[in-house]
Write a protein that holds these residues in place. Structure first.
Motif, PDB file in Angstrom:
ATOM      1  N   VAL A 158     -66.238 166.010  16.678  1.00  0.00           N
ATOM      2  CA  VAL A 158     -65.353 164.853  16.579  1.00  0.00           C
ATOM      3  C   VAL A 158     -65.627 163.938  17.767  1.00  0.00           C
ATOM      4  CG1 VAL A 158     -62.980 164.019  16.479  1.00  0.00           C
ATOM      5  CG2 VAL A 158     -63.570 166.210  15.428  1.00  0.00           C
ATOM      6  N   LEU A 159     -66.007 162.713  17.480  1.00  0.00           N
ATOM      7  CA  LEU A 159     -66.179 161.694  18.509  1.00  0.00           C
ATOM      8  C   LEU A 159     -64.938 160.812  18.490  1.00  0.00           C
ATOM      9  CD1 LEU A 159     -69.919 160.645  17.963  1.00  0.00           C
ATOM     10  CD2 LEU A 159     -68.992 162.120  19.763  1.00  0.00           C
ATOM     11  N   CYS A 160     -64.176 160.841  19.565  1.00  0.00           N
ATOM     12  CA  CYS A 160     -62.952 160.037  19.643  1.00  0.00           C
ATOM     13  C   CYS A 160     -63.200 158.813  20.513  1.00  0.00           C
ATOM     14  CB  CYS A 160     -61.810 160.878  20.218  1.00  0.00           C
ATOM     15  SG  CYS A 160     -61.110 161.999  19.009  1.00  0.00           S
ATOM     16  N   LEU A 161     -62.977 157.648  19.961  1.00  0.00           N
ATOM     17  CA  LEU A 161     -63.190 156.374  20.654  1.00  0.00           C
ATOM     18  C   LEU A 161     -61.832 155.852  21.087  1.00  0.00           C
ATOM     19  CD1 LEU A 161     -65.744 154.807  18.135  1.00  0.00           C
ATOM     20  CD2 LEU A 161     -66.180 156.419  20.018  1.00  0.00           C
ATOM     21  N   ILE A 162     -61.556 155.921  22.380  1.00  0.00           N
ATOM     22  CA  ILE A 162     -60.219 155.632  22.884  1.00  0.00           C
ATOM     23  C   ILE A 162     -60.275 154.506  23.909  1.00  0.00           C
ATOM     24  CG2 ILE A 162     -58.213 156.561  24.086  1.00  0.00           C
ATOM     25  CD1 ILE A 162     -58.677 157.786  21.311  1.00  0.00           C
ATOM     26  N   SER A 163     -59.392 153.521  23.742  1.00  0.00           N
ATOM     27  CA  SER A 163     -59.296 152.422  24.715  1.00  0.00           C
ATOM     28  C   SER A 163     -57.855 151.971  24.816  1.00  0.00           C
ATOM     29  CB  SER A 163     -60.206 151.256  24.304  1.00  0.00           C
ATOM     30  OG  SER A 163     -59.862 150.760  23.022  1.00  0.00           O
ATOM     31  N   GLY A 164     -57.589 151.127  25.780  1.00  0.00           N
ATOM     32  CA  GLY A 164     -56.235 150.648  25.999  1.00  0.00           C
ATOM     33  C   GLY A 164     -55.651 149.981  24.766  1.00  0.00           C
ATOM     34  N   GLY A 165     -54.357 150.146  24.590  1.00  0.00           N
ATOM     35  CA  GLY A 165     -53.688 149.638  23.395  1.00  0.00           C
ATOM     36  C   GLY A 165     -53.472 150.712  22.358  1.00  0.00           C
ATOM     37  N   GLY A 166     -54.157 151.858  22.525  1.00  0.00           N
ATOM     38  CA  GLY A 166     -54.034 152.921  21.547  1.00  0.00           C
ATOM     39  C   GLY A 166     -52.647 153.513  21.458  1.00  0.00           C
ATOM     40  N   SER A 167     -51.847 153.377  22.517  1.00  0.00           N
ATOM     41  CA  SER A 167     -50.498 153.944  22.481  1.00  0.00           C
ATOM     42  C   SER A 167     -49.652 153.336  21.378  1.00  0.00           C
ATOM     43  CB  SER A 167     -49.806 153.742  23.834  1.00  0.00           C
ATOM     44  OG  SER A 167     -50.427 154.509  24.838  1.00  0.00           O
ATOM     45  N   SER A 168     -49.757 152.026  21.187  1.00  0.00           N
ATOM     46  CA  SER A 168     -48.966 151.394  20.126  1.00  0.00           C
ATOM     47  C   SER A 168     -49.702 151.377  18.795  1.00  0.00           C
ATOM     48  CB  SER A 168     -48.575 149.966  20.526  1.00  0.00           C
ATOM     49  OG  SER A 168     -49.714 149.153  20.665  1.00  0.00           O
ATOM     50  N   LEU A 169     -51.018 151.371  18.834  1.00  0.00           N
ATOM     51  CA  LEU A 169     -51.793 151.325  17.592  1.00  0.00           C
ATOM     52  C   LEU A 169     -51.792 152.660  16.870  1.00  0.00           C
ATOM     53  CD1 LEU A 169     -54.802 149.296  19.010  1.00  0.00           C
ATOM     54  CD2 LEU A 169     -53.115 148.465  17.356  1.00  0.00           C
ATOM     55  N   LEU A 170     -51.599 153.754  17.614  1.00  0.00           N
ATOM     56  CA  LEU A 170     -51.620 155.103  17.049  1.00  0.00           C
ATOM     57  C   LEU A 170     -50.199 155.661  17.131  1.00  0.00           C
ATOM     58  CD1 LEU A 170     -54.030 156.840  15.977  1.00  0.00           C
ATOM     59  CD2 LEU A 170     -54.039 157.974  18.192  1.00  0.00           C
ATOM     60  N   VAL A 171     -49.342 155.201  16.239  1.00  0.00           N
ATOM     61  CA  VAL A 171     -47.928 155.560  16.317  1.00  0.00           C
ATOM     62  C   VAL A 171     -47.574 156.554  15.215  1.00  0.00           C
ATOM     63  CG1 VAL A 171     -47.267 153.524  14.948  1.00  0.00           C
ATOM     64  CG2 VAL A 171     -45.564 154.676  16.367  1.00  0.00           C
ATOM     65  N   LEU A 172     -47.027 157.699  15.621  1.00  0.00           N
ATOM     66  CA  LEU A 172     -46.600 158.721  14.673  1.00  0.00           C
ATOM     67  C   LEU A 172     -45.365 159.390  15.269  1.00  0.00           C
ATOM     68  CD1 LEU A 172     -47.549 159.676  11.924  1.00  0.00           C
ATOM     69  CD2 LEU A 172     -48.853 161.472  13.046  1.00  0.00           C
ATOM     70  N   PRO A 173     -44.169 158.883  14.942  1.00  0.00           N
ATOM     71  CA  PRO A 173     -42.943 159.328  15.610  1.00  0.00           C
ATOM     72  C   PRO A 173     -42.709 160.833  15.495  1.00  0.00           C
ATOM     73  CG  PRO A 173     -42.535 157.359  14.300  1.00  0.00           C
ATOM     74  CD  PRO A 173     -43.902 157.840  13.943  1.00  0.00           C
ATOM     75  N   ALA A 174     -42.178 161.409  16.570  1.00  0.00           N
ATOM     76  CA  ALA A 174     -41.792 162.817  16.560  1.00  0.00           C
ATOM     77  C   ALA A 174     -40.650 163.034  15.572  1.00  0.00           C
ATOM     78  CB  ALA A 174     -41.368 163.241  17.966  1.00  0.00           C
ATOM     79  N   GLU A 175     -40.442 164.277  15.195  1.00  0.00           N
ATOM     80  CA  GLU A 175     -39.372 164.606  14.261  1.00  0.00           C
ATOM     81  C   GLU A 175     -38.031 164.130  14.820  1.00  0.00           C
ATOM     82  OE1 GLU A 175     -37.500 168.503  11.927  1.00  0.00           O
ATOM     83  OE2 GLU A 175     -39.326 168.693  13.127  1.00  0.00           O
ATOM     84  N   GLY A 176     -37.259 163.465  13.964  1.00  0.00           N
ATOM     85  CA  GLY A 176     -35.975 162.929  14.384  1.00  0.00           C
ATOM     86  C   GLY A 176     -36.012 161.467  14.768  1.00  0.00           C
ATOM     87  N   LEU A 177     -37.233 160.892  14.849  1.00  0.00           N
ATOM     88  CA  LEU A 177     -37.399 159.473  15.177  1.00  0.00           C
ATOM     89  C   LEU A 177     -37.967 158.728  13.982  1.00  0.00           C
ATOM     90  CD1 LEU A 177     -38.985 159.497  18.751  1.00  0.00           C
ATOM     91  CD2 LEU A 177     -36.715 158.642  18.159  1.00  0.00           C
ATOM     92  N   THR A 178     -37.538 157.491  13.821  1.00  0.00           N
ATOM     93  CA  THR A 178     -38.115 156.612  12.816  1.00  0.00           C
ATOM     94  C   THR A 178     -39.042 155.616  13.495  1.00  0.00           C
ATOM     95  OG1 THR A 178     -36.373 154.951  13.013  1.00  0.00           O
ATOM     96  CG2 THR A 178     -35.987 156.776  11.470  1.00  0.00           C
ATOM     97  N   LEU A 179     -39.821 154.910  12.689  1.00  0.00           N
ATOM     98  CA  LEU A 179     -40.668 153.851  13.239  1.00  0.00           C
ATOM     99  C   LEU A 179     -39.808 152.805  13.936  1.00  0.00           C
ATOM    100  CD1 LEU A 179     -43.368 152.429  13.651  1.00  0.00           C
ATOM    101  CD2 LEU A 179     -43.085 151.411  11.363  1.00  0.00           C
ATOM    102  N   ALA A 180     -38.660 152.487  13.361  1.00  0.00           N
ATOM    103  CA  ALA A 180     -37.762 151.509  13.993  1.00  0.00           C
ATOM    104  C   ALA A 180     -37.303 151.994  15.368  1.00  0.00           C
ATOM    105  CB  ALA A 180     -36.559 151.244  13.092  1.00  0.00           C
ATOM    106  N   ASP A 181     -37.034 153.298  15.490  1.00  0.00           N
ATOM    107  CA  ASP A 181     -36.674 153.859  16.795  1.00  0.00           C
ATOM    108  C   ASP A 181     -37.816 153.662  17.795  1.00  0.00           C
ATOM    109  OD1 ASP A 181     -34.141 154.864  16.041  1.00  0.00           O
ATOM    110  OD2 ASP A 181     -35.034 156.729  15.286  1.00  0.00           O
ATOM    111  N   LYS A 182     -39.040 153.979  17.361  1.00  0.00           N
ATOM    112  CA  LYS A 182     -40.184 153.851  18.259  1.00  0.00           C
ATOM    113  C   LYS A 182     -40.406 152.392  18.653  1.00  0.00           C
ATOM    114  CE  LYS A 182     -42.808 156.424  19.585  1.00  0.00           C
ATOM    115  NZ  LYS A 182     -43.935 157.243  19.109  1.00  0.00           N
ATOM    116  N   GLN A 183     -40.210 151.478  17.712  1.00  0.00           N
ATOM    117  CA  GLN A 183     -40.371 150.057  18.031  1.00  0.00           C
ATOM    118  C   GLN A 183     -39.362 149.618  19.089  1.00  0.00           C
ATOM    119  OE1 GLN A 183     -39.946 148.719  13.959  1.00  0.00           O
ATOM    120  NE2 GLN A 183     -42.123 148.196  13.808  1.00  0.00           N
TER     121      GLN A 183
END
Length: 446
Positions: free
Chosen positions: A133-158
């Motif tokens: 697996v080649l992972c290409l990681i750069s700044g901005g990935g924190s918001s671009l790769l969003v997958l909320p933990a259990e108990g959180l919605t996307l609206a919560d993360k936003q």
């Protein structure tokens, strides 16, 4: 490549064209961080099994294209990378597409980013020890790769993400929270890829170049804890659902730590970093006959206050020729922060980002100092969420702004750097640069 009135082959004269000279240094710094020129030395050999490419970040599109150009044409290559809207560069003629590139929102995540993260996590399933697996990681990935933990919605993360951005929290603090409230960050993507070997190719946009902080480290072990994340949320008075708070308190949302055996065979390669870009700009200045000094690539703090400190240094050089002799360029990088001031009733929200806020603080403290010109810009070409990379400060900035009816204090009060510098034609607009090594600041003292 950045569109500009001057080509990289033509170096503007610093004394006759100070603004153009500063922009030239910025473009040299950006060019040094483009992935096609840096990635090849870090690529592993093709594996016995599959090669899967996964990635996220503002440089994701250019990193994917660089990999497609550099990977052996007869070796299988496939995968998915997510980048910011309008950040996919034009495809070079004759380059076949082997990696899918999708777009999502930054700096506040959206449903497209959530869908991309779900797809990336699904692609990681079912890999074997023969796969790579080649992972290409750069700044901005924190918001671009969003997958909320259990108990959180996307609206919560936003909401949480927006509050963190407005709070003045440092990037390390923000990403500690993001990692513990995610199902893919903080090493969890690497865990999903096991037992395949994971090689992460990353472009740093964080002070210190810690891969665990870049894009919240989806493939890197995390030394921070749930207790750390909870303390940060409490420090900035950011509310989270009671069930999620309970999960943090119990440690149920803990991330894989550095001792986890899933990371034993994985590799991380830093292919571009802020210091390298600053050194390239310094070399370009010296080649043009202007001495150059790099303060640091790790400067943090409130943007306007960092601007005032830079102004004090520039004034000392202009007045006394110390600590540096004139003429010279003073360079710095890092990631400053902007604390959004409360708005008065009926007051329009300001526009701008870290670079513009720095320039307002700088201009305020320089007080029209002769012999000093400056440029502050984000190396990704986007300052905050606006269409400019940054702004210029000149000896007559305050005078020209006053003639345009702009009061610097008013713009500082509402964090409106865009409106202030746009009124006097001092925004630097480049469009996306297809890389991201964070803040670039250059002060020219003649």
């Amino acid at each position: 490549m950045i569109a500009s009135k001057t080509g990289l082959s033509t170096v503007p004269d610093a004394r006759a064209q100070p603004r153009e000279f500063l922009e030239h240094l910025y473009r040299v710094a950006v060019d040094r961080a483009l992935p096609l020129s840096t990635m090849g030395a870090h690529l592993p050999a093709p594996p016995k099994g599959r090669t899967l490419v996964l990635g996220a970040g503002k440089a994701g599109g250019s990193m994917a294209q660089a990999l497609e150009a550099l990977w052996p044409a007869d070796a299988p290559l496939s995968g998915l990378v997510v980048t910011r809207y309008d950040h996919i560069p034009p495809r070079p003629e004759g380059l076949p597409q082997r990696i899918e590139i999708v777009e999502a929102a930054h700096p506040v995540p959206d449903a497209a980013g959530e869908q991309a993260a779900q797809r990336i996590l699904a692609l990681a399933n079912g890999l074997t020890a023969d796969d790579l697996v080649l992972c290409l990681i750069s700044g901005g990935g924190s918001s671009l790769l969003v997958l909320p933990a259990e108990g959180l919605t996307l609206a919560d993360k936003q909401r949480i993400n927006k509050q963190l951005l407005d709070s003045g929290a440092g990037i390390g603090e923000m990403n500690c929270v993001r990692k513990h409230l995610s199902r893919i960050k903080g090493g969890r993507l690497a865990a999903a890829c096991a037992p395949a070997k994971v090689v992460t190719l990353t472009i740093s946009d964080v002070p210190g170049d810690d891969p665990a902080i870049i894009a919240s480290g989806p493939t890197v072990p995390d030394a921070s804890t749930c207790a750390d994340a909870l303390a940060i949320l409490d420090r900035y008075r950011i509310e989270i659902p009671p069930a999620v708070r309970a999960s943090l308190e119990s440690g149920a949302l803990e991330t894989p730590d550095p001792q986890d055996p899933i990371f034993a065979t994985n590799e991380v390669h830093l292919i571009a970093a802020p210091q390298q870009s600053l050194e390239a700009a310094a070399a370009a200045a010296r080649a043009a006959g202007i001495d150059a000094h790099i303060l640091s690539d790790e400067i943090e703090g409130e943007s306007r206050e960092v601007g005032k400190v830079h102004a004090a240094l520039a004034r000392a050089v202009a007045h006394r020729g110390a600590p540096f002799a004139r003429p010279c360029v003073i360079l710095s990088g890092g990631e400053t922060t902007v604390t959004i001031r409360p708005r008065q009733p009926g007051q329009a929200r300001g526009r701008g980002g870290r670079a513009g806020e720095f320039c307002m603080g700088l201009a305020s403290a320089l007080m029209g100092q002769s012999q000093v010109w400056a440029l502050a810009a984000d190396t990704d070409g986007i300052d905050g969420v606006e269409d400019n990379a940054g702004a210029f400060v000149t000896p007559d900035t305050l005078v020209r702004a006053a003639s345009a009816g702009r009061k610097l204090g008013d713009h500082l009060d509402r964090n409106d750097a865009y409106g202030y510098f746009d009124a006097i034609g001092d925004l630097l607009v480049t469009g996306p640069t297809n890389t991201n090594v964070n803040d670039f600041r250059a002060l020219l003292v003649l």
